[in-house]
Design a protein around this motif. Sequence first.
Motif, PDB file in Angstrom:
ATOM      1  N   ILE A 124     -22.189  32.717 -15.676  1.00 22.73           N
ATOM      2  CA  ILE A 124     -21.220  33.289 -16.612  1.00 22.73           C
ATOM      3  C   ILE A 124     -19.811  32.760 -16.386  1.00 22.73           C
ATOM      4  O   ILE A 124     -19.019  32.699 -17.330  1.00 22.73           O
ATOM      5  CB  ILE A 124     -21.222  34.837 -16.587  1.00 22.73           C
ATOM      6  N   TRP A 125     -19.475  32.332 -15.152  1.00 25.24           N
ATOM      7  CA  TRP A 125     -18.128  31.816 -14.918  1.00 25.24           C
ATOM      8  C   TRP A 125     -17.905  30.510 -15.675  1.00 25.24           C
ATOM      9  O   TRP A 125     -16.854  30.328 -16.309  1.00 25.24           O
ATOM     10  CB  TRP A 125     -17.891  31.598 -13.426  1.00 25.24           C
ATOM     11  N   ALA A 126     -18.879  29.614 -15.619  1.00 18.49           N
ATOM     12  CA  ALA A 126     -18.747  28.345 -16.337  1.00 18.49           C
ATOM     13  C   ALA A 126     -18.690  28.581 -17.840  1.00 18.49           C
ATOM     14  O   ALA A 126     -17.903  27.932 -18.560  1.00 18.49           O
ATOM     15  CB  ALA A 126     -19.903  27.412 -15.989  1.00 18.49           C
ATOM     16  N   ARG A 127     -19.512  29.516 -18.339  1.00 25.98           N
ATOM     17  CA  ARG A 127     -19.508  29.783 -19.776  1.00 25.98           C
ATOM     18  C   ARG A 127     -18.174  30.389 -20.217  1.00 25.98           C
ATOM     19  O   ARG A 127     -17.655  30.062 -21.283  1.00 25.98           O
ATOM     20  CB  ARG A 127     -20.655  30.730 -20.137  1.00 25.98           C
ATOM     21  N   MET A 128     -17.605  31.295 -19.409  1.00 25.68           N
ATOM     22  CA  MET A 128     -16.305  31.873 -19.767  1.00 25.68           C
ATOM     23  C   MET A 128     -15.218  30.805 -19.777  1.00 25.68           C
ATOM     24  O   MET A 128     -14.340  30.811 -20.650  1.00 25.68           O
ATOM     25  CB  MET A 128     -15.939  33.001 -18.800  1.00 25.68           C
ATOM     26  N   THR A 129     -15.277  29.884 -18.823  1.00 25.11           N
ATOM     27  CA  THR A 129     -14.295  28.792 -18.782  1.00 25.11           C
ATOM     28  C   THR A 129     -14.394  27.939 -20.035  1.00 25.11           C
ATOM     29  O   THR A 129     -13.372  27.572 -20.640  1.00 25.11           O
ATOM     30  CB  THR A 129     -14.513  27.931 -17.531  1.00 25.11           C
ATOM     31  N   GLU A 130     -15.619  27.611 -20.446  1.00 24.87           N
ATOM     32  CA  GLU A 130     -15.829  26.809 -21.659  1.00 24.87           C
ATOM     33  C   GLU A 130     -15.315  27.535 -22.894  1.00 24.87           C
ATOM     34  O   GLU A 130     -14.646  26.937 -23.754  1.00 24.87           O
ATOM     35  CB  GLU A 130     -17.311  26.489 -21.822  1.00 24.87           C
ATOM     36  N   LEU A 131     -15.616  28.824 -23.008  1.00 26.03           N
ATOM     37  CA  LEU A 131     -15.177  29.598 -24.168  1.00 26.03           C
ATOM     38  C   LEU A 131     -13.658  29.714 -24.202  1.00 26.03           C
ATOM     39  O   LEU A 131     -13.037  29.581 -25.264  1.00 26.03           O
ATOM     40  CB  LEU A 131     -15.823  30.986 -24.146  1.00 26.03           C
ATOM     41  N   ALA A 132     -13.055  29.937 -23.038  1.00 26.42           N
ATOM     42  CA  ALA A 132     -11.595  30.047 -22.990  1.00 26.42           C
ATOM     43  C   ALA A 132     -10.933  28.729 -23.354  1.00 26.42           C
ATOM     44  O   ALA A 132      -9.906  28.701 -24.053  1.00 26.42           O
ATOM     45  CB  ALA A 132     -11.156  30.497 -21.597  1.00 26.42           C
ATOM     46  N   ALA A 133     -11.527  27.602 -22.921  1.00 24.93           N
ATOM     47  CA  ALA A 133     -10.955  26.285 -23.208  1.00 24.93           C
ATOM     48  C   ALA A 133     -10.945  25.979 -24.694  1.00 24.93           C
ATOM     49  O   ALA A 133     -10.063  25.253 -25.181  1.00 24.93           O
ATOM     50  CB  ALA A 133     -11.735  25.209 -22.450  1.00 24.93           C
ATOM     51  N   SER A 134     -11.922  26.531 -25.421  1.00 24.58           N
ATOM     52  CA  SER A 134     -11.979  26.317 -26.875  1.00 24.58           C
ATOM     53  C   SER A 134     -11.409  27.507 -27.639  1.00 24.58           C
ATOM     54  O   SER A 134     -11.630  27.637 -28.851  1.00 24.58           O
ATOM     55  CB  SER A 134     -13.418  26.057 -27.311  1.00 24.58           C
ATOM     56  N   ASP A 135     -10.690  28.373 -26.925  1.00 22.36           N
ATOM     57  CA  ASP A 135     -10.043  29.543 -27.529  1.00 22.36           C
ATOM     58  C   ASP A 135     -11.061  30.457 -28.223  1.00 22.36           C
ATOM     59  O   ASP A 135     -10.777  31.027 -29.265  1.00 22.36           O
ATOM     60  CB  ASP A 135      -8.960  29.100 -28.518  1.00 22.36           C
ATOM     61  N   ARG A 136     -12.239  30.613 -27.583  1.00 27.77           N
ATOM     62  CA  ARG A 136     -13.292  31.439 -28.181  1.00 27.77           C
ATOM     63  C   ARG A 136     -13.682  32.637 -27.307  1.00 27.77           C
ATOM     64  O   ARG A 136     -14.592  33.373 -27.676  1.00 27.77           O
ATOM     65  CB  ARG A 136     -14.546  30.590 -28.447  1.00 27.77           C
ATOM     66  N   LEU A 137     -12.997  32.821 -26.186  1.00 28.36           N
ATOM     67  CA  LEU A 137     -13.366  33.945 -25.325  1.00 28.36           C
ATOM     68  C   LEU A 137     -12.784  35.256 -25.836  1.00 28.36           C
ATOM     69  O   LEU A 137     -13.492  36.249 -25.977  1.00 28.36           O
ATOM     70  CB  LEU A 137     -12.897  33.685 -23.892  1.00 28.36           C
ATOM     71  N   GLY A 138     -11.514  35.238 -26.150  1.00 29.46           N
ATOM     72  CA  GLY A 138     -10.857  36.469 -26.598  1.00 29.46           C
ATOM     73  C   GLY A 138     -10.438  37.339 -25.437  1.00 29.46           C
ATOM     74  O   GLY A 138     -10.746  37.083 -24.273  1.00 29.46           O
ATOM     75  N   ARG A 139      -9.760  38.415 -25.757  1.00 30.09           N
ATOM     76  CA  ARG A 139      -9.233  39.326 -24.735  1.00 30.09           C
ATOM     77  C   ARG A 139     -10.371  40.012 -23.977  1.00 30.09           C
ATOM     78  O   ARG A 139     -11.345  40.481 -24.570  1.00 30.09           O
ATOM     79  CB  ARG A 139      -8.347  40.370 -25.400  1.00 30.09           C
ATOM     80  N   LEU A 140     -10.239  40.053 -22.660  1.00 30.83           N
ATOM     81  CA  LEU A 140     -11.232  40.741 -21.837  1.00 30.83           C
ATOM     82  C   LEU A 140     -11.122  42.244 -22.044  1.00 30.83           C
ATOM     83  O   LEU A 140     -10.027  42.806 -22.100  1.00 30.83           O
ATOM     84  CB  LEU A 140     -11.025  40.403 -20.364  1.00 30.83           C
ATOM     85  N   SER A 141     -12.287  42.891 -22.136  1.00 30.72           N
ATOM     86  CA  SER A 141     -12.328  44.330 -22.383  1.00 30.72           C
ATOM     87  C   SER A 141     -12.816  45.101 -21.169  1.00 30.72           C
ATOM     88  O   SER A 141     -12.116  45.951 -20.634  1.00 30.72           O
ATOM     89  CB  SER A 141     -13.242  44.630 -23.578  1.00 30.72           C
ATOM     90  N   HIS A 142     -14.044  44.810 -20.717  1.00 28.43           N
ATOM     91  CA  HIS A 142     -14.591  45.540 -19.585  1.00 28.43           C
ATOM     92  C   HIS A 142     -15.633  44.695 -18.876  1.00 28.43           C
ATOM     93  O   HIS A 142     -16.152  43.708 -19.420  1.00 28.43           O
ATOM     94  CB  HIS A 142     -15.197  46.884 -20.017  1.00 28.43           C
ATOM     95  N   ALA A 143     -15.956  45.079 -17.641  1.00 30.15           N
ATOM     96  CA  ALA A 143     -16.950  44.365 -16.852  1.00 30.15           C
ATOM     97  C   ALA A 143     -17.601  45.334 -15.876  1.00 30.15           C
ATOM     98  O   ALA A 143     -16.997  46.344 -15.479  1.00 30.15           O
ATOM     99  CB  ALA A 143     -16.307  43.203 -16.090  1.00 30.15           C
ATOM    100  N   GLN A 144     -18.838  45.007 -15.515  1.00 32.86           N
ATOM    101  CA  GLN A 144     -19.535  45.765 -14.481  1.00 32.86           C
ATOM    102  C   GLN A 144     -20.207  44.777 -13.536  1.00 32.86           C
ATOM    103  O   GLN A 144     -20.888  43.846 -13.972  1.00 32.86           O
ATOM    104  CB  GLN A 144     -20.600  46.690 -15.068  1.00 32.86           C
TER     105      GLN A 144
END
Length: 322
Positions: A124-144
């Motif tokens: 999930i870390w690599a996927r979040m980095t990829e999404l953030a790089a293409s401005d597709r992650l969006g604001r973080l809401s919550h995590a467990q």
Amino acid sequence: MRIALAGVGHWHASMQREAAHHAGATVAGVWDEDADIAARFALENGIQAYLSFEAVVAARPDLVVLMGRPAGLVERALALVDAGLPVLLEKPAALKASELEPLRDRGRHGAFIAVPLPNRCSPIWARMTELAASDRLGRLSHAQFRLVNGPPERYRIDGVPWLLAPQTSGGGALRNLGIHGIDAALALAGDSDLELVSASLGHLHGEAVEDYAVVTLRSHQGLIVTVEAGYTYASMAAGGDFEWRVSSANAYLVDRGDHCRITTLDDEVTREEPPFPPGERYRAFMADTLGRLSRGEAPLVGIEDYWRAMAMIDEAYGTAMA
């Protein structure tokens, strides 16, 4: 690379040996405070046993995996880094965050001190980095971040009963397992400060240390994180109950070890990642550590990261026990 395993009485010693082998490194020798444990480990694995800790230093390995009880571990780590040797420092390395201050100082001056918190290798870390790089992650809401393993008796079976005594371990499930989730929460929040909202401890099995803990954290930007750790899974088998889950405005990422799923809102797509069991992530962390060491880069998880997580756990214990 040549690796030395120091403190092979630790329950992760065989895992670290296997990780080094899988990464293409050579385990040049092993050591433990208990010479019989070192000799047995060396014989079982066809490896040389060092007769003293000083012999480990004198051998000049490319990396020392340092393990053992917290008592004396910081001092050994200091001896290694002051001799110019890179260190992979197994947890628990201290009873509380303040004991790590001398190592933090060495880290600020360039010492290579990696701390194996291998769930930083989750897909999930690599996927979040990829999404953030293409401005597709969006604001973080919550995590467990949840890690619940089998009952505490397994540590007696593994020959490390000291882990169940607070005076020798620094705590129970939160200190030992929850450190992974607390580190993940801090890494996820990045430059945003996380504040402790609540912390609760449970004692199902009647041990001196807690066998269950849940901690809630919140950032100034509104990110809410819960960390759950326990020795309460109803099986001695490896695996237990593991889940890393992160929600943002455009993505929902879930890692359960045996599968990982990423769902994105803008394209209405769900992607499955190949299985990556948590037990195999020590291999990935070792390979990453050796790669960074060879390139002259800082560790993926360093002593400063470990200190931050330990300090948060210190605060959580203070709140839960107040």
